[in-house]
Design an enzyme around this catalytic site. Structure first.
Site, PDB file in Angstrom:
ATOM      1  N   ASP A 223      -5.401  95.250  40.813  1.00  0.00           N
ATOM      2  CA  ASP A 223      -6.513  95.764  41.637  1.00  0.00           C
ATOM      3  C   ASP A 223      -6.434  97.290  41.612  1.00  0.00           C
ATOM      4  OD1 ASP A 223      -8.419  96.244  43.932  1.00  0.00           O
ATOM      5  OD2 ASP A 223      -8.251  94.084  44.136  1.00  0.00           O
ATOM      6  N   HIS A 261     -19.410  88.586  41.317  1.00  0.00           N
ATOM      7  CA  HIS A 261     -20.592  88.629  42.200  1.00  0.00           C
ATOM      8  C   HIS A 261     -20.817  90.023  42.797  1.00  0.00           C
ATOM      9  CE1 HIS A 261     -18.869  87.656  46.533  1.00  0.00           C
ATOM     10  NE2 HIS A 261     -18.195  88.611  45.950  1.00  0.00           N
ATOM     11  N   ASP A 262     -19.801  90.893  42.674  1.00  0.00           N
ATOM     12  CA  ASP A 262     -19.948  92.262  43.193  1.00  0.00           C
ATOM     13  C   ASP A 262     -20.718  93.171  42.249  1.00  0.00           C
ATOM     14  OD1 ASP A 262     -18.446  91.889  45.515  1.00  0.00           O
ATOM     15  OD2 ASP A 262     -16.558  92.404  44.554  1.00  0.00           O
ATOM     16  N   GLU A 290     -16.245  81.392  42.131  1.00  0.00           N
ATOM     17  CA  GLU A 290     -17.472  82.009  42.649  1.00  0.00           C
ATOM     18  C   GLU A 290     -18.436  80.939  43.166  1.00  0.00           C
ATOM     19  OE1 GLU A 290     -18.566  85.195  42.845  1.00  0.00           O
ATOM     20  OE2 GLU A 290     -17.388  86.357  41.404  1.00  0.00           O
ATOM     21  N   GLU A 321     -25.400  86.647  43.784  1.00  0.00           N
ATOM     22  CA  GLU A 321     -24.924  85.287  43.543  1.00  0.00           C
ATOM     23  C   GLU A 321     -25.788  84.701  42.439  1.00  0.00           C
ATOM     24  OE1 GLU A 321     -22.197  84.429  44.748  1.00  0.00           O
ATOM     25  OE2 GLU A 321     -22.005  85.919  46.333  1.00  0.00           O
TER      26      GLU A 321
HETATM   27  C1  SAM Z   1     -14.722  91.074  46.977  1.00  0.00           C
HETATM   28  S1  SAM Z   1     -13.106  91.679  46.742  1.00  0.00           S
HETATM   29  C2  SAM Z   1     -12.262  90.228  46.194  1.00  0.00           C
HETATM   30  C3  SAM Z   1     -10.787  90.291  46.411  1.00  0.00           C
HETATM   31  C4  SAM Z   1     -10.041  88.999  46.021  1.00  0.00           C
HETATM   32  N1  SAM Z   1     -10.298  88.610  44.653  1.00  0.00           N
HETATM   33  C5  SAM Z   1     -10.453  87.896  46.953  1.00  0.00           C
HETATM   34  O1  SAM Z   1     -11.362  87.137  46.650  1.00  0.00           O
HETATM   35  O2  SAM Z   1      -9.867  87.804  48.038  1.00  0.00           O
HETATM   36  C6  SAM Z   1     -13.279  92.603  45.264  1.00  0.00           C
HETATM   37  C7  SAM Z   1     -12.000  93.276  44.794  1.00  0.00           C
HETATM   38  O3  SAM Z   1     -12.260  93.991  43.583  1.00  0.00           O
HETATM   39  C8  SAM Z   1     -11.499  95.162  43.600  1.00  0.00           C
HETATM   40  N2  SAM Z   1     -12.067  96.135  42.654  1.00  0.00           N
HETATM   41  C9  SAM Z   1     -13.217  96.833  42.793  1.00  0.00           C
HETATM   42  N3  SAM Z   1     -13.403  97.621  41.722  1.00  0.00           N
HETATM   43  C10 SAM Z   1     -12.342  97.410  40.891  1.00  0.00           C
HETATM   44  C11 SAM Z   1     -11.972  97.955  39.625  1.00  0.00           C
HETATM   45  N4  SAM Z   1     -12.750  98.857  39.002  1.00  0.00           N
HETATM   46  N5  SAM Z   1     -10.818  97.526  39.048  1.00  0.00           N
HETATM   47  C12 SAM Z   1     -10.023  96.606  39.680  1.00  0.00           C
HETATM   48  N6  SAM Z   1     -10.345  96.052  40.891  1.00  0.00           N
HETATM   49  C13 SAM Z   1     -11.489  96.461  41.480  1.00  0.00           C
HETATM   50  C14 SAM Z   1     -11.590  95.609  45.044  1.00  0.00           C
HETATM   51  O4  SAM Z   1     -10.612  96.556  45.381  1.00  0.00           O
HETATM   52  C15 SAM Z   1     -11.444  94.274  45.780  1.00  0.00           C
HETATM   53  O5  SAM Z   1     -10.110  93.993  46.074  1.00  0.00           O
END
Ligand code: SAM
Length: 357
Positions: A223, A261-262, A290, A321
């Site tokens: 992460d 989904h992000d 997802e 989604e």
């Molecule tokens: C919605 S959270 C999901 C966290 C975990 N997978 C869960 O479901 O509990 C999205 C995760 O993506 C990480 N993230 C965002 N951009 C990232 C990047 N460029 N490289 C690695 N991780 C990233 C965020 O820090 C966050 O922890």
């Protein structure tokens, strides 16, 4: 002029609008119950707890004040109506006693299977503010979270340790909830893997549970640096800080829960292409955890899938989604032409995807 009489359907429509207008009352009452630890208090009494017993376990706001039992009673009455708690009125005229339901067991802070941190996170003013920007987003485009806070969510998390903790704790509890479903519904999918990297794994909750159940798996939690810096150590898990848009650590398989989904389609394709580089040719796979939106679905979680889609409008840059057709499209463009969807007992499904080569 006489007001025309409303027919039954129109009156029903009006009632619906009143209900939706105040839907936030549901989340606010739920949030207060979590903050006050009401489910934990009832649980610690072994159920059947009176209002004054609940109140006596609530800390007053300041050193001298005591809980306002009248307000507590009104919140409890509302939550009983919503079937979050039950109330029983003893036949001897004694004080009413409150008990837990199948819903309130998910509010217990000290349970392995809890949604309490997620409730506190999603209903925090910082995460609710972007919901007020939807119409502005429609009119002028742009990112709701950025309109509300001047920066995107991951930037705010990297600058604000309190927000980082709130967000990571919220996500971690959902991982624990979904792990049971993954371990029961996807046993054979994990047993043959030697190493597994959880991309965007947050503080490592999901991979640590998988490694606990499959100790032969070498686990990597990958992460952003500010996230893994705040992650606790877990046996069998190596935390790695980095950026998934640059490179992903090598492993037999990649797991990603609530990552794609992000992001919009173009970003997802970049992430998938990096996943493909990280796994071995021929036998590697990507395990995507997802929501798969079912437009006409009426299962217990299907409606929440649509809510999550709006959640992505509120919190992400281009995230959404996806239906199966939409998943298929980005998987193919990301280099994964074969896939299967495995339904597990959870809000999310598993999409197991294999590279073309
Ligand atoms: C919605 S959270 C999901 C966290 C975990 N997978 C869960 O479901 O509990 C999205 C995760 O993506 C990480 N993230 C965002 N951009 C990232 C990047 N460029 N490289 C690695 N991780 C990233 C965020 O820090 C966050 O922890």
């Amino acid at each position: 002029m006489a007001t025309p009489e409303l027919d039954e359907a129109t009156l029903q429509g009006q009632a619906e609008i009143w209900r939706f207008m105040f839907s936030f009352a549901d989340s606010m009452a739920l949030k207060s119950a979590v903050e006050l630890r009401i489910a934990d208090i009832i649980h610690s009494h072994g159920g059947a707890t009176t209002l004054s017993q609940i109140a006596s376990c609530i800390d007053g706001g300041s050193g001298t004040s005591s809980p306002d039992i009248t307000t507590l009673a009104r919140i409890m009455r509302f939550l009983v109506r919503r079937k979050i708690f039950t109330v029983r009125h003893p036949s001897d005229g004694g004080d009413p006693v409150y008990d837990l339901t199948h819903s309130s067991r998910w509010l217990l802070h000290d349970s392995e299977q809890t949604l309490a941190p997620m409730i506190l996170m999603e209903n925090h003013p910082l995460l609710m503010a972007p919901w007020h920007c939807f119409s502005q987003c429609v009119k002028e485009g742009g990112i709701a979270f950025k309109k509300a806070h001047g920066r995107e969510i991951w930037d705010l998390a990297s600058e604000n340790p309190e927000f980082n903790r709130l967000f990571n704790d919220g996500m971690a509890c959902t991982s624990k909830v979904v792990t049971g479903a993954i371990l029961s519904g996807y046993k054979e999918g994990l047993s043959s893997i030697g190493s597994l990297v959880d991309v965007g794994g947050g503080t490592g909750s999901l991979i640590s549970e998988i490694v606990k159940a499959y100790p032969h798996i070498k686990g990597f939690n990958f992460d952003l640096q500010h996230v893994v810096s705040a992650a606790p150590p877990y046996d069998g898990v190596c935390h790695i800080g980095g950026n998934m848009f640059q490179a992903i650590p090598d492993a037999d398989a990649v797991i990603m829960k609530w990552i794609l989904h992000d992001w919009g389609d173009e970003d997802c394709i970049k992430i998938l292409r990096n996943c493909r580089k990280a796994i071995p040719r021929g036998k590697g796979k990507v395990i995507i955890v997802e929501v798969v939106v079912k437009p006409d679905g009426n299962g217990p979680f299907d409606d929440t899938g649509f809510v999550f889609d709006l959640l992505m409008v509120a919190h992400s840059r281009g995230g959404k989604e996806r239906t199966e057709v939409e998943w298929k499209r980005i998987l193919e463009q990301g280099g994964f032409c074969r896939y299967r969807i495995i339904n597990i007992p959870a809000l999310t499904s598993i999409i197991e995807a294999y590279p073309d080569d």
